[in-house]
Design an enzyme around this catalytic site. Structure first.
Site, PDB file in Angstrom:
ATOM      1  N   MET A   1       4.572  -1.014   1.876  1.00  0.00           N
ATOM      2  CA  MET A   1       4.892  -0.039   2.833  1.00  0.00           C
ATOM      3  C   MET A   1       4.423  -0.747   4.303  1.00  0.00           C
ATOM      4  O   MET A   1       3.279  -0.709   4.766  1.00  0.00           O
ATOM      5  CB  MET A   1       4.046   1.342   2.811  1.00  0.00           C
TER       6      MET A   1
ATOM      7  N   HIS B   1      -2.502  -4.976  13.606  1.00  0.00           N
ATOM      8  CA  HIS B   1      -1.934  -6.043  12.717  1.00  0.00           C
ATOM      9  C   HIS B   1      -0.919  -5.261  11.673  1.00  0.00           C
ATOM     10  O   HIS B   1      -1.247  -4.090  11.552  1.00  0.00           O
ATOM     11  CB  HIS B   1      -2.976  -6.764  11.735  1.00  0.00           C
TER      12      HIS B   1
ATOM     13  N   HIS C   1       3.386  -1.146   7.637  1.00  0.00           N
ATOM     14  CA  HIS C   1       2.571  -0.372   8.763  1.00  0.00           C
ATOM     15  C   HIS C   1       1.798  -1.030   9.682  1.00  0.00           C
ATOM     16  O   HIS C   1       1.350  -2.214   9.306  1.00  0.00           O
ATOM     17  CB  HIS C   1       2.177   0.801   8.045  1.00  0.00           C
TER      18      HIS C   1
ATOM     19  N   THR D   1      -0.500  -5.392   8.019  1.00  0.00           N
ATOM     20  CA  THR D   1      -0.636  -5.722   6.648  1.00  0.00           C
ATOM     21  C   THR D   1       0.419  -6.455   5.695  1.00  0.00           C
ATOM     22  O   THR D   1       1.356  -5.813   5.413  1.00  0.00           O
ATOM     23  CB  THR D   1      -1.723  -4.936   5.918  1.00  0.00           C
TER      24      THR D   1
ATOM     25  N   SER E   1      -1.484  -0.016  11.197  1.00  0.00           N
ATOM     26  CA  SER E   1      -2.753   1.251  11.469  1.00  0.00           C
ATOM     27  C   SER E   1      -3.297   1.256  12.780  1.00  0.00           C
ATOM     28  O   SER E   1      -3.429   0.215  13.327  1.00  0.00           O
ATOM     29  CB  SER E   1      -4.012   0.599  10.385  1.00  0.00           C
TER      30      SER E   1
ATOM     31  N   TYR F   1      -8.787   4.054  11.619  1.00  0.00           N
ATOM     32  CA  TYR F   1      -9.051   3.817  10.206  1.00  0.00           C
ATOM     33  C   TYR F   1     -10.176   5.176  10.112  1.00  0.00           C
ATOM     34  O   TYR F   1     -11.035   5.525  11.284  1.00  0.00           O
ATOM     35  CB  TYR F   1      -9.873   2.774   9.733  1.00  0.00           C
TER      36      TYR F   1
END
Length: 188
Positions: free
Chosen positions: A124, A49, A126, A51, A128, A131
């Site tokens: 920003m 995803h 992005h 964000t 991911s 994590y």
């Protein structure tokens, strides 16, 4: 009485996030890259995803209402991967940095406004990939590994035509409790 129990008159608030979902045909490629990194560097499993709105405390009805209103005024847009990058905290360990095009930034600003979301750092965009709490050295190794796993990821362009509202308890670093609450198909 349990200190965490909800008494009548209190309304349950949870942490919600708004995610832009990559197209379904791109998901296997992203998951393969994410799985490859996780197999070597650890970390929880989560859905690919971008964000759009980070963690914000709301009741479910507030979250759904804000989400629906935000989505109604938003059109589908394109996103392009700039490069694999590393971040400075758990939820931004290794990521695909997206080109901050006007379309991408406007979608973020639009949703931030509807949700009343404030952040000490600018948006920003992005996606991911991993994590974790890794050292800078290990993050650099993971960043290099991402290019081994998918050498043509830079410049990847994809449409964002779906947004999702997720319940994302940021205290749950396993991400197992995270759940999709709603999804919205954006107009073209």
């Amino acid at each position: 009485m349990d200190a965490g129990a909800i008494t009548s008159g209190e309304v349950k608030r949870d942490v919600y996030s708004v995610w832009a979902l990559p197209p379904e045909e791109l998901t296997p490629r992203l998951k393969k890259l994410m799985d490859g990194l996780r197999s070597e560097f650890g970390g929880p499993q989560f859905e690919p995803h971008v964000t759009v709105v980070g963690a914000i405390n709301l009741t479910e009805s507030e979250a759904r209402e804000k989400f629906n209103h935000a989505c109604e005024g938003l059109k589908a847009y394109n996103a392009t991967v700039e490069r694999v990058a590393t971040g400075t905290f758990f939820y931004q360990c290794v990521l695909l940095l997206l080109h901050p095009t006007p379309q991408v930034l406007e979608a973020g600003a639009h949703c931030w406004d509807y949700f009343g979301y404030k952040s000490s750092t600018p948006y920003m965009p992005h996606l991911s990939l991993l994590y974790g709490d890794l050292t800078d050295e290990v993050k650099k190794t993971a960043q290099d590994k991402a290019y081994v796993l998918d050498e043509s990821i830079d410049g990847l362009n994809f449409p964002i035509s779906r947004l999702a509202l997720y319940k994302t308890n940021t205290e749950d670093k396993s991400c197992k409790s995270w759940e999709k609450v709603a999804e919205y198909q954006l107009k073209h």
